[in-house]
Design an enzyme around this catalytic site. Structure first.
Site, mmCIF file in Angstrom:
data_model
loop_
_atom_site.group_PDB
_atom_site.id
_atom_site.type_symbol
_atom_site.label_atom_id
_atom_site.label_comp_id
_atom_site.label_asym_id
_atom_site.label_seq_id
_atom_site.Cartn_x
_atom_site.Cartn_y
_atom_site.Cartn_z
ATOM 1 N N CYS B 86 0.843 -1.198 0.000
ATOM 2 C CA CYS B 86 0.000 0.000 0.000
ATOM 3 C C CYS B 86 0.883 1.254 0.000
ATOM 4 O O CYS B 86 1.553 1.525 -0.982
ATOM 5 C CB CYS B 86 -0.977 -0.059 1.179
ATOM 6 S SG CYS B 86 -2.342 1.108 1.029
ATOM 7 N N HIS B 203 -3.668 -5.595 0.878
ATOM 8 C CA HIS B 203 -3.067 -5.891 2.189
ATOM 9 C C HIS B 203 -3.090 -7.384 2.496
ATOM 10 O O HIS B 203 -3.988 -7.852 3.215
ATOM 11 C CB HIS B 203 -3.825 -5.134 3.281
ATOM 12 C CG HIS B 203 -3.580 -3.662 3.270
ATOM 13 N ND1 HIS B 203 -2.446 -3.091 3.800
ATOM 14 C CD2 HIS B 203 -4.314 -2.644 2.765
ATOM 15 C CE1 HIS B 203 -2.497 -1.776 3.637
ATOM 16 N NE2 HIS B 203 -3.616 -1.480 3.011
ATOM 17 N N GLU B 205 -1.319 -8.849 4.596
ATOM 18 C CA GLU B 205 -1.133 -9.023 6.045
ATOM 19 C C GLU B 205 -2.464 -9.006 6.787
ATOM 20 O O GLU B 205 -2.554 -9.496 7.913
ATOM 21 C CB GLU B 205 -0.181 -7.946 6.603
ATOM 22 C CG GLU B 205 -0.771 -6.549 6.792
ATOM 23 C CD GLU B 205 -0.818 -5.698 5.535
ATOM 24 O OE1 GLU B 205 -0.814 -6.277 4.429
ATOM 25 O OE2 GLU B 205 -0.868 -4.459 5.649
#
Lengths: 80, 229
Positions: B86, B203, B205
């Protein structure tokens, strides 16, 4: 001395903010508004008195930070 | 495997990515403040999501010129793995480690939702746990994720297999309707020429635990843990 720098998007790079401004101008009743492009204006004061040196320094600033030359052009004007 | 996460003023996903790294590697990453000009000896550097320096000037522009980035660039050039997620992707583009730039979303709206991604190649440090063509569901959360590069650069990226992920429909079809931000050719993530640097807008994660609704992002961190033992 002062440098005035205009940073503008290159032709062909989408400018959704410019488009939104154009739409808003239309909504306000301004007729005949064509393409709108938005850019940045940066003013820098500095001590250098020699115009050639100042211009070279500002050009470096533009290349290294102030503009992203993948998408932007810049124009430098020295005053004072 | 030793990892470091770089923290800039305005970073906000550093703990999310630290969690994901801990899950896949069994060890906590070092969190490195942006003013540090020294980086610990690590196998992987992560630039996390957020809004470094308030997105002043251009997203990622100021962060890309902070002291620690000189060292990140030096390590990347030596072959150390670097991933930017990002805002981290924006910083990598601004630093010149990755080609192109992230413009404002074509919609001018902040987009925060799950998207589908097609894995364009399993031939990398970052994607070996996936199959080429596999479809992942991971979230995006950004205002400036509109990947742009000139046509010659985009052609070169495609020719050299440097496109890592593309936005797609749930069935894997790459189509305009599945593109959340107007990115050129639906590109969601790219590698550098030597494929040790990856930048992506989504994302992964935040898709590493079933509690978060998807574990599809975990493969990226597991791939790195396999490759960088």
């Amino acid at each position: 001395m002062k440098a005035r720098i205009h940073v503008t998007l290159k032709n062909g790079v989408l400018d959704p903010q410019g488009k939104a401004i154009g739409h808003a101008l239309g909504n306000l009743g301004f007729a005949g508004v064509g393409e709108v492009r938005q850019g940045k204006f940066i003013e820098i004061e500095f001590a250098e008195r020699d115009r050639a040196k100042a211009e070279a320094a500002v050009k470096q600033m533009c290349e290294k930070l102030l503009a992203n030359t993948v998408i932007e052009n810049y124009a430098i004007e020295l005053v004072g | 495997m030793k990892t470091a996460v770089i923290v800039f003023p305005g970073s906000n996903r550093e703990h999310d990515v630290a969690d994901a790294l801990r899950r896949s590697t069994g060890k906590a990453p070092a969190l490195v403040w942006h003013r540090d000009s020294e980086l610990p000896d690590v196998d992987l550097v992560v630039l996390p999501g957020g809004f470094a320096y308030g997105d002043y000037l251009r997203t990622g522009a100021i962060a890309a010129r902070s002291p620690v980035m000189n060292e990140v660039i030096r390590r990347a050039e030596k072959g150390v793995a670097v991933v930017g997620i990002c805002n981290g992707f924006q910083i990598l583009c601004e630093s010149g480690l990755l080609p192109g730039v992230l413009l404002s979303n074509a919609s001018l709206k902040f987009v925060c939702r799950d998207v589908h991604l097609r894995v364009e190649t399993s031939q990398s440090l970052f994607t070996a746990r996936y199959q080429t063509g596999e479809v992942l569901r991971v979230p995006v959360a950004h205002h400036d994720g509109n990947y742009f590069a000139d046509d010659a650069t985009l052609d070169r990226l495609e020719d050299k297999g440097q496109v890592a992920f593309r936005y797609c429909a749930a069935d894997g079809a790459v189509q305009t309707a599945a593109n959340p931000n107007g990115s050129a050719r639906n590109i969601a993530g790219v590698f550098n020429a030597t494929k040790n640097v990856l930048g992506l807008m989504p994302h992964p994660e935040n898709a590493t635990d079933s509690l978060l609704g998807s574990t599809d992002g975990r493969g990226l961190f597991d791939s790195l843990a396999d490759a960088l033992v």
